[in-house]
Design a protein around this motif. Structure first.
Motif, PDB file in Angstrom:
ATOM      1  N   VAL A  12       0.846  -1.196   0.000  1.00  0.00           N
ATOM      2  CA  VAL A  12       0.000   0.000   0.000  1.00  0.00           C
ATOM      3  C   VAL A  12       0.883   1.248   0.000  1.00  0.00           C
ATOM      4  CG1 VAL A  12      -1.766   1.284   1.284  1.00  0.00           C
ATOM      5  CG2 VAL A  12      -1.848  -1.221   1.226  1.00  0.00           C
ATOM      6  N   SER A 157      -9.449  -0.762   6.650  1.00  0.00           N
ATOM      7  CA  SER A 157      -9.380  -1.271   5.285  1.00  0.00           C
ATOM      8  C   SER A 157      -9.905  -2.698   5.162  1.00  0.00           C
ATOM      9  CB  SER A 157      -7.921  -1.213   4.822  1.00  0.00           C
ATOM     10  OG  SER A 157      -7.795  -1.824   3.566  1.00  0.00           O
ATOM     11  N   VAL A 160      -7.059  -5.608   0.327  1.00  0.00           N
ATOM     12  CA  VAL A 160      -6.588  -4.641  -0.662  1.00  0.00           C
ATOM     13  C   VAL A 160      -6.198  -5.377  -1.947  1.00  0.00           C
ATOM     14  CG1 VAL A 160      -5.016  -2.729  -1.096  1.00  0.00           C
ATOM     15  CG2 VAL A 160      -5.707  -3.238   1.256  1.00  0.00           C
ATOM     16  N   TRP A 192     -13.665  -5.681   0.022  1.00  0.00           N
ATOM     17  CA  TRP A 192     -12.458  -5.434  -0.778  1.00  0.00           C
ATOM     18  C   TRP A 192     -12.333  -3.946  -1.109  1.00  0.00           C
ATOM     19  CZ3 TRP A 192     -12.896  -3.139  -5.570  1.00  0.00           C
ATOM     20  CH2 TRP A 192     -14.198  -3.049  -6.089  1.00  0.00           C
ATOM     21  N   HIS A 194      -9.754  -1.450  -4.041  1.00  0.00           N
ATOM     22  CA  HIS A 194      -8.614  -1.339  -4.961  1.00  0.00           C
ATOM     23  C   HIS A 194      -7.538  -0.509  -4.260  1.00  0.00           C
ATOM     24  CE1 HIS A 194      -6.166  -0.329  -8.423  1.00  0.00           C
ATOM     25  NE2 HIS A 194      -6.965  -0.975  -9.264  1.00  0.00           N
ATOM     26  N   VAL A 195      -6.279  -0.924  -4.436  1.00  0.00           N
ATOM     27  CA  VAL A 195      -5.184  -0.220  -3.739  1.00  0.00           C
ATOM     28  C   VAL A 195      -5.145   1.270  -4.104  1.00  0.00           C
ATOM     29  CG1 VAL A 195      -3.373  -0.791  -5.451  1.00  0.00           C
ATOM     30  CG2 VAL A 195      -2.754  -0.425  -3.041  1.00  0.00           C
ATOM     31  N   LEU A 198      -7.527   2.899  -1.737  1.00  0.00           N
ATOM     32  CA  LEU A 198      -7.026   3.022  -0.355  1.00  0.00           C
ATOM     33  C   LEU A 198      -6.008   4.166  -0.295  1.00  0.00           C
ATOM     34  CD1 LEU A 198      -7.051   2.114   2.550  1.00  0.00           C
ATOM     35  CD2 LEU A 198      -5.397   0.325   1.983  1.00  0.00           C
TER      36      LEU A 198
END
Ligand SMILES: NC(=O)c1ccc[n+]([C@@H]2O[C@H](COP(=O)([O-])OP(=O)(O)OC[C@H]3O[C@@H](n4cnc5c(N)ncnc54)[C@H](OP(=O)(O)O)[C@@H]3O)[C@@H](O)[C@H]2O)c1
Length: 295
Positions: A12, A157, A160, A192, A194-195, A198
Protein backbone atom coordinates in the motif's frame (compact mmCIF):
# COMPACT_ATOMS: atom_id res chain seq x y z
CA UNK A 1 3.03 18.88 2.17
CA UNK A 2 5.86 16.80 3.68
CA UNK A 3 4.47 13.39 4.65
CA UNK A 4 6.10 10.70 6.82
CA UNK A 5 4.86 7.22 5.93
CA UNK A 6 5.51 4.33 8.33
CA UNK A 7 5.68 1.12 6.28
CA UNK A 8 5.89 3.27 3.14
CA UNK A 9 8.08 0.60 1.52
CA UNK A 10 5.20 -1.94 1.41
CA UNK A 11 2.39 -2.80 -1.00
CA UNK A 12 0.00 0.00 0.00
CA UNK A 13 2.90 2.34 0.85
CA UNK A 14 4.29 2.21 -2.68
CA UNK A 15 0.89 3.12 -4.19
CA UNK A 16 0.44 5.91 -1.62
CA UNK A 17 3.94 7.29 -2.21
CA UNK A 18 3.37 7.38 -5.96
CA UNK A 19 0.03 9.15 -5.58
CA UNK A 20 1.31 11.69 -3.03
CA UNK A 21 4.36 12.53 -5.18
CA UNK A 22 2.16 12.91 -8.27
CA UNK A 23 0.19 15.51 -6.29
CA UNK A 24 3.35 17.43 -5.43
CA UNK A 25 3.87 16.18 -1.88
CA UNK A 26 7.21 15.08 -0.43
CA UNK A 27 7.30 11.57 1.07
CA UNK A 28 9.73 10.12 3.63
CA UNK A 29 9.22 6.44 4.49
CA UNK A 30 9.84 5.19 8.02
CA UNK A 31 11.37 1.72 7.86
CA UNK A 32 13.14 -0.88 10.00
CA UNK A 33 16.02 -0.68 7.54
CA UNK A 34 18.19 2.42 7.09
CA UNK A 35 18.53 3.79 3.57
CA UNK A 36 18.63 6.84 1.35
CA UNK A 37 15.76 9.32 1.81
CA UNK A 38 14.13 7.37 4.64
CA UNK A 39 14.31 7.29 8.42
CA UNK A 40 14.22 4.31 10.78
CA UNK A 41 11.86 3.73 13.71
CA UNK A 42 14.93 3.92 16.01
CA UNK A 43 15.85 7.36 14.63
CA UNK A 44 12.27 8.52 15.08
CA UNK A 45 12.25 7.33 18.73
CA UNK A 46 15.64 8.87 19.45
CA UNK A 47 15.44 12.19 17.61
CA UNK A 48 11.70 12.92 17.47
CA UNK A 49 9.56 13.95 14.53
CA UNK A 50 11.33 15.55 11.55
CA UNK A 51 9.50 18.59 10.09
CA UNK A 52 6.33 17.37 8.35
CA UNK A 53 2.72 18.39 7.76
CA UNK A 54 1.30 14.86 7.47
CA UNK A 55 1.97 11.42 9.00
CA UNK A 56 0.67 7.98 8.07
CA UNK A 57 1.29 4.51 9.48
CA UNK A 58 1.04 1.43 7.24
CA UNK A 59 3.62 -0.75 9.02
CA UNK A 60 2.64 -4.28 9.93
CA UNK A 61 3.91 -7.84 9.61
CA UNK A 62 1.96 -9.71 6.87
CA UNK A 63 -0.66 -11.71 8.81
CA UNK A 64 -1.41 -14.09 5.93
CA UNK A 65 2.19 -15.14 5.36
CA UNK A 66 1.65 -18.85 4.56
CA UNK A 67 5.27 -19.62 5.47
CA UNK A 68 4.82 -18.57 9.10
CA UNK A 69 3.06 -20.80 11.63
CA UNK A 70 0.29 -19.07 13.56
CA UNK A 71 2.00 -19.56 16.92
CA UNK A 72 2.42 -17.28 19.94
CA UNK A 73 5.68 -15.74 18.72
CA UNK A 74 4.22 -14.88 15.29
CA UNK A 75 1.05 -13.52 16.92
CA UNK A 76 3.24 -11.26 19.08
CA UNK A 77 5.11 -10.03 16.00
CA UNK A 78 1.82 -9.28 14.25
CA UNK A 79 0.69 -7.18 17.23
CA UNK A 80 4.02 -5.47 17.99
CA UNK A 81 4.71 -4.50 14.37
CA UNK A 82 1.44 -2.54 14.39
CA UNK A 83 0.95 -1.31 17.96
CA UNK A 84 4.60 -0.43 18.72
CA UNK A 85 5.19 1.44 15.45
CA UNK A 86 1.91 3.33 15.93
CA UNK A 87 2.87 4.18 19.54
CA UNK A 88 6.28 5.50 18.43
CA UNK A 89 4.78 7.70 15.71
CA UNK A 90 1.91 8.96 17.90
CA UNK A 91 4.35 9.83 20.71
CA UNK A 92 6.64 11.69 18.29
CA UNK A 93 3.62 13.63 16.97
CA UNK A 94 2.38 14.46 20.48
CA UNK A 95 5.83 15.72 21.52
CA UNK A 96 6.60 17.66 18.31
CA UNK A 97 7.11 21.39 18.62
CA UNK A 98 5.26 21.79 15.30
CA UNK A 99 2.88 18.85 15.04
CA UNK A 100 1.62 17.79 11.61
CA UNK A 101 -1.84 18.93 10.44
CA UNK A 102 -3.03 15.36 9.83
CA UNK A 103 -2.23 11.86 11.13
CA UNK A 104 -3.71 8.82 9.38
CA UNK A 105 -3.60 5.21 10.55
CA UNK A 106 -4.73 2.29 8.36
CA UNK A 107 -6.22 -0.63 10.35
CA UNK A 108 -8.70 -3.28 9.25
CA UNK A 109 -12.35 -4.31 9.01
CA UNK A 110 -11.53 -7.27 11.28
CA UNK A 111 -12.83 -4.79 13.88
CA UNK A 112 -16.40 -5.87 12.88
CA UNK A 113 -17.76 -9.33 13.76
CA UNK A 114 -18.05 -11.57 10.64
CA UNK A 115 -21.67 -12.05 9.59
CA UNK A 116 -23.59 -12.89 6.41
CA UNK A 117 -26.41 -10.50 7.25
CA UNK A 118 -25.28 -7.53 9.36
CA UNK A 119 -24.08 -4.41 7.52
CA UNK A 120 -21.46 -2.35 9.32
CA UNK A 121 -20.80 1.38 9.09
CA UNK A 122 -18.06 3.27 10.90
CA UNK A 123 -20.43 3.77 13.84
CA UNK A 124 -21.12 0.04 14.33
CA UNK A 125 -19.79 -1.65 17.45
CA UNK A 126 -16.93 -4.16 17.37
CA UNK A 127 -13.36 -4.57 18.45
CA UNK A 128 -13.74 -6.96 21.36
CA UNK A 129 -14.70 -10.47 20.24
CA UNK A 130 -11.53 -12.23 18.95
CA UNK A 131 -7.77 -11.85 18.55
CA UNK A 132 -7.91 -9.70 15.40
CA UNK A 133 -10.74 -7.45 16.56
CA UNK A 134 -8.92 -6.77 19.84
CA UNK A 135 -5.72 -6.12 17.87
CA UNK A 136 -7.55 -3.40 15.92
CA UNK A 137 -8.82 -1.87 19.19
CA UNK A 138 -5.29 -1.71 20.69
CA UNK A 139 -3.80 -0.49 17.41
CA UNK A 140 -6.33 2.36 17.10
CA UNK A 141 -5.95 3.24 20.80
CA UNK A 142 -2.17 3.53 20.30
CA UNK A 143 -2.77 6.21 17.64
CA UNK A 144 -4.68 8.57 19.96
CA UNK A 145 -2.92 11.83 20.75
CA UNK A 146 -4.14 14.51 23.14
CA UNK A 147 -5.28 17.94 21.93
CA UNK A 148 -6.60 19.07 18.58
CA UNK A 149 -3.51 20.46 16.88
CA UNK A 150 -3.47 17.40 14.61
CA UNK A 151 -6.48 15.94 12.79
CA UNK A 152 -6.70 12.20 13.42
CA UNK A 153 -8.11 9.76 10.86
CA UNK A 154 -8.38 5.97 10.99
CA UNK A 155 -9.05 4.05 7.78
CA UNK A 156 -10.42 0.53 8.44
CA UNK A 157 -9.38 -1.27 5.29
CA UNK A 158 -10.83 -4.35 3.63
CA UNK A 159 -8.80 -6.82 1.53
CA UNK A 160 -6.59 -4.64 -0.66
CA UNK A 161 -6.54 -5.60 -4.36
CA UNK A 162 -3.67 -4.44 -6.56
CA UNK A 163 -1.24 -5.57 -9.19
CA UNK A 164 1.98 -5.96 -7.26
CA UNK A 165 1.18 -7.40 -3.86
CA UNK A 166 -1.51 -8.27 -1.38
CA UNK A 167 -4.26 -10.83 -1.90
CA UNK A 168 -4.21 -10.92 -5.73
CA UNK A 169 -0.51 -11.75 -5.88
CA UNK A 170 -1.19 -14.74 -3.58
CA UNK A 171 -4.39 -15.88 -5.31
CA UNK A 172 -3.89 -15.25 -9.01
CA UNK A 173 -1.93 -18.38 -9.99
CA UNK A 174 -4.60 -21.05 -9.45
CA UNK A 175 -6.95 -18.85 -11.52
CA UNK A 176 -4.39 -18.44 -14.31
CA UNK A 177 -4.00 -22.24 -14.44
CA UNK A 178 -7.76 -22.74 -14.55
CA UNK A 179 -7.98 -24.35 -11.10
CA UNK A 180 -9.20 -21.26 -9.20
CA UNK A 181 -12.52 -20.97 -7.44
CA UNK A 182 -14.26 -19.74 -4.33
CA UNK A 183 -12.98 -20.41 -0.83
CA UNK A 184 -15.23 -23.02 0.86
CA UNK A 185 -18.92 -22.23 0.11
CA UNK A 186 -18.01 -18.83 -1.35
CA UNK A 187 -21.02 -17.33 0.42
CA UNK A 188 -18.92 -15.39 2.96
CA UNK A 189 -18.78 -11.60 2.42
CA UNK A 190 -15.66 -10.30 0.71
CA UNK A 191 -14.90 -6.72 1.86
CA UNK A 192 -12.46 -5.43 -0.78
CA UNK A 193 -10.88 -2.18 -2.01
CA UNK A 194 -8.61 -1.34 -4.96
CA UNK A 195 -5.18 -0.22 -3.74
CA UNK A 196 -5.58 3.01 -5.76
CA UNK A 197 -8.67 3.83 -3.69
CA UNK A 198 -7.03 3.02 -0.35
CA UNK A 199 -4.14 5.32 -1.34
CA UNK A 200 -6.78 7.81 -2.53
CA UNK A 201 -8.67 7.78 0.78
CA UNK A 202 -5.46 8.27 2.79
CA UNK A 203 -4.47 11.17 0.52
CA UNK A 204 -7.99 12.66 0.81
CA UNK A 205 -7.71 12.37 4.62
CA UNK A 206 -4.34 14.17 4.58
CA UNK A 207 -5.46 16.95 2.26
CA UNK A 208 -9.07 17.66 3.33
CA UNK A 209 -9.37 19.91 6.38
CA UNK A 210 -12.80 18.64 7.45
CA UNK A 211 -12.02 14.90 7.49
CA UNK A 212 -11.49 13.20 10.87
CA UNK A 213 -12.41 10.05 12.77
CA UNK A 214 -13.00 6.58 11.32
CA UNK A 215 -13.49 5.96 7.58
CA UNK A 216 -14.23 2.49 6.23
CA UNK A 217 -11.79 1.61 3.44
CA UNK A 218 -13.93 -0.65 1.26
CA UNK A 219 -15.48 -0.16 -2.19
CA UNK A 220 -19.14 0.94 -2.16
CA UNK A 221 -20.23 -2.34 -3.81
CA UNK A 222 -18.20 -4.47 -1.38
CA UNK A 223 -21.18 -4.68 0.97
CA UNK A 224 -22.84 -7.11 -1.47
CA UNK A 225 -19.70 -8.88 -2.74
CA UNK A 226 -19.16 -12.48 -1.66
CA UNK A 227 -16.04 -14.59 -2.01
CA UNK A 228 -17.88 -16.50 -4.77
CA UNK A 229 -18.49 -13.23 -6.66
CA UNK A 230 -14.80 -12.47 -6.35
CA UNK A 231 -13.85 -15.90 -7.76
CA UNK A 232 -16.27 -15.46 -10.63
CA UNK A 233 -14.97 -11.95 -11.42
CA UNK A 234 -11.37 -13.24 -11.33
CA UNK A 235 -12.31 -16.02 -13.76
CA UNK A 236 -14.05 -13.59 -16.12
CA UNK A 237 -11.21 -11.07 -16.03
CA UNK A 238 -8.69 -13.83 -16.82
CA UNK A 239 -11.07 -15.72 -19.17
CA UNK A 240 -10.59 -18.90 -17.16
CA UNK A 241 -13.02 -21.20 -15.32
CA UNK A 242 -13.34 -20.48 -11.59
CA UNK A 243 -15.28 -23.49 -10.44
CA UNK A 244 -12.96 -25.46 -8.17
CA UNK A 245 -13.63 -24.49 -4.55
CA UNK A 246 -10.74 -24.45 -2.09
CA UNK A 247 -12.04 -26.56 0.82
CA UNK A 248 -12.28 -24.88 4.22
CA UNK A 249 -10.21 -27.63 5.90
CA UNK A 250 -7.31 -26.90 3.51
CA UNK A 251 -7.43 -23.19 4.46
CA UNK A 252 -7.41 -24.09 8.16
CA UNK A 253 -4.55 -26.55 7.60
CA UNK A 254 -2.40 -23.90 5.86
CA UNK A 255 -3.22 -20.89 8.03
CA UNK A 256 -4.50 -22.35 11.33
CA UNK A 257 -8.10 -22.03 12.50
CA UNK A 258 -7.91 -18.48 13.90
CA UNK A 259 -6.16 -16.99 10.87
CA UNK A 260 -8.02 -19.18 8.37
CA UNK A 261 -11.24 -17.64 9.67
CA UNK A 262 -10.16 -14.41 7.94
CA UNK A 263 -10.69 -16.21 4.62
CA UNK A 264 -13.60 -18.44 5.61
CA UNK A 265 -15.66 -15.60 7.11
CA UNK A 266 -16.15 -11.96 6.20
CA UNK A 267 -17.90 -8.70 7.02
CA UNK A 268 -20.42 -6.66 5.01
CA UNK A 269 -18.96 -3.19 5.34
CA UNK A 270 -20.36 0.14 4.08
CA UNK A 271 -18.02 3.12 3.50
CA UNK A 272 -20.67 5.52 4.85
CA UNK A 273 -18.49 8.25 6.35
CA UNK A 274 -15.96 7.86 3.52
CA UNK A 275 -18.67 8.72 0.95
CA UNK A 276 -20.09 11.47 3.19
CA UNK A 277 -16.60 13.02 3.30
CA UNK A 278 -16.95 13.37 -0.52
CA UNK A 279 -14.31 10.81 -1.42
CA UNK A 280 -14.95 9.73 -5.01
CA UNK A 281 -14.03 6.06 -5.66
CA UNK A 282 -12.05 5.32 -8.82
CA UNK A 283 -13.04 1.62 -8.67
CA UNK A 284 -16.47 1.22 -7.04
CA UNK A 285 -17.20 -2.14 -8.77
CA UNK A 286 -15.27 -5.40 -8.74
CA UNK A 287 -15.23 -6.11 -12.51
CA UNK A 288 -13.69 -2.70 -13.28
CA UNK A 289 -11.18 -3.07 -10.42
CA UNK A 290 -10.09 -6.52 -11.62
CA UNK A 291 -9.96 -5.43 -15.28
CA UNK A 292 -7.55 -2.68 -14.22
CA UNK A 293 -5.43 -4.98 -12.04
CA UNK A 294 -5.26 -8.03 -14.30
CA UNK A 295 -5.10 -6.28 -17.68
N1 LIG B 1 -2.99 -5.61 2.28
C1 LIG B 1 -4.22 -5.80 2.78
O1 LIG B 1 -5.08 -6.51 2.20
C2 LIG B 1 -4.62 -5.10 4.07
C3 LIG B 1 -5.94 -5.21 4.52
C4 LIG B 1 -6.32 -4.56 5.70
C5 LIG B 1 -5.37 -3.81 6.40
N2 LIG B 1 -4.11 -3.73 5.93
C6 LIG B 1 -3.12 -2.97 6.71
O2 LIG B 1 -2.58 -1.95 5.89
C7 LIG B 1 -1.19 -1.77 6.21
C8 LIG B 1 -0.39 -1.83 4.91
O3 LIG B 1 -0.60 -3.09 4.29
P1 LIG B 1 0.44 -3.66 3.19
O4 LIG B 1 -0.28 -4.75 2.47
O5 LIG B 1 1.05 -2.53 2.44
O6 LIG B 1 1.53 -4.30 4.15
P2 LIG B 1 2.98 -4.93 3.77
O7 LIG B 1 3.40 -4.55 2.41
O8 LIG B 1 2.93 -6.41 4.10
O9 LIG B 1 3.91 -4.26 4.89
C9 LIG B 1 4.04 -2.87 5.04
C10 LIG B 1 5.35 -2.53 5.69
O10 LIG B 1 5.34 -2.92 7.07
C11 LIG B 1 6.69 -3.04 7.49
N3 LIG B 1 6.80 -4.24 8.31
C12 LIG B 1 6.64 -5.55 7.92
N4 LIG B 1 6.87 -6.39 8.95
C13 LIG B 1 7.18 -5.60 10.01
C14 LIG B 1 7.57 -5.87 11.35
N5 LIG B 1 7.64 -7.12 11.81
N6 LIG B 1 7.84 -4.80 12.16
C15 LIG B 1 7.77 -3.53 11.70
N7 LIG B 1 7.45 -3.22 10.43
C16 LIG B 1 7.15 -4.24 9.61
C17 LIG B 1 7.57 -3.18 6.23
O11 LIG B 1 8.38 -2.02 6.10
P3 LIG B 1 10.00 -2.06 6.31
O12 LIG B 1 10.46 -3.40 5.80
O13 LIG B 1 10.46 -0.92 5.47
O14 LIG B 1 10.21 -1.87 7.77
C18 LIG B 1 6.54 -3.25 5.11
O15 LIG B 1 6.97 -2.63 3.92
C19 LIG B 1 -0.83 -2.87 7.21
O16 LIG B 1 -0.81 -2.34 8.51
C20 LIG B 1 -1.95 -3.86 7.08
O17 LIG B 1 -2.23 -4.54 8.31
C21 LIG B 1 -3.70 -4.33 4.77
Amino acid sequence: MRVLVGGGTGFVGRALTQLLRSRGHEVTPISRHPGKNRITWDELSRSGLPPCEGAVNLAGENILNPFRRWDESFRQEVVASRVETTTILAKAIAEAERPPHAWVLVTGVAYYRPSHSTEYTEESPGGDFDFLSRLVTHWEAAAKIPGDATRQVIVRSGVVLGRDGGAIAQMVWPFRFGVGGPIASGRQPFPWIHVADLAGIVTHALEREGVSGVLNGVAPSAVVTTNGDFAQAMGSALRRPALLPLPGFAVSAIFGAERGAMLLEGQRVVPKRTLESNYCFAFPDLPSALQDILA
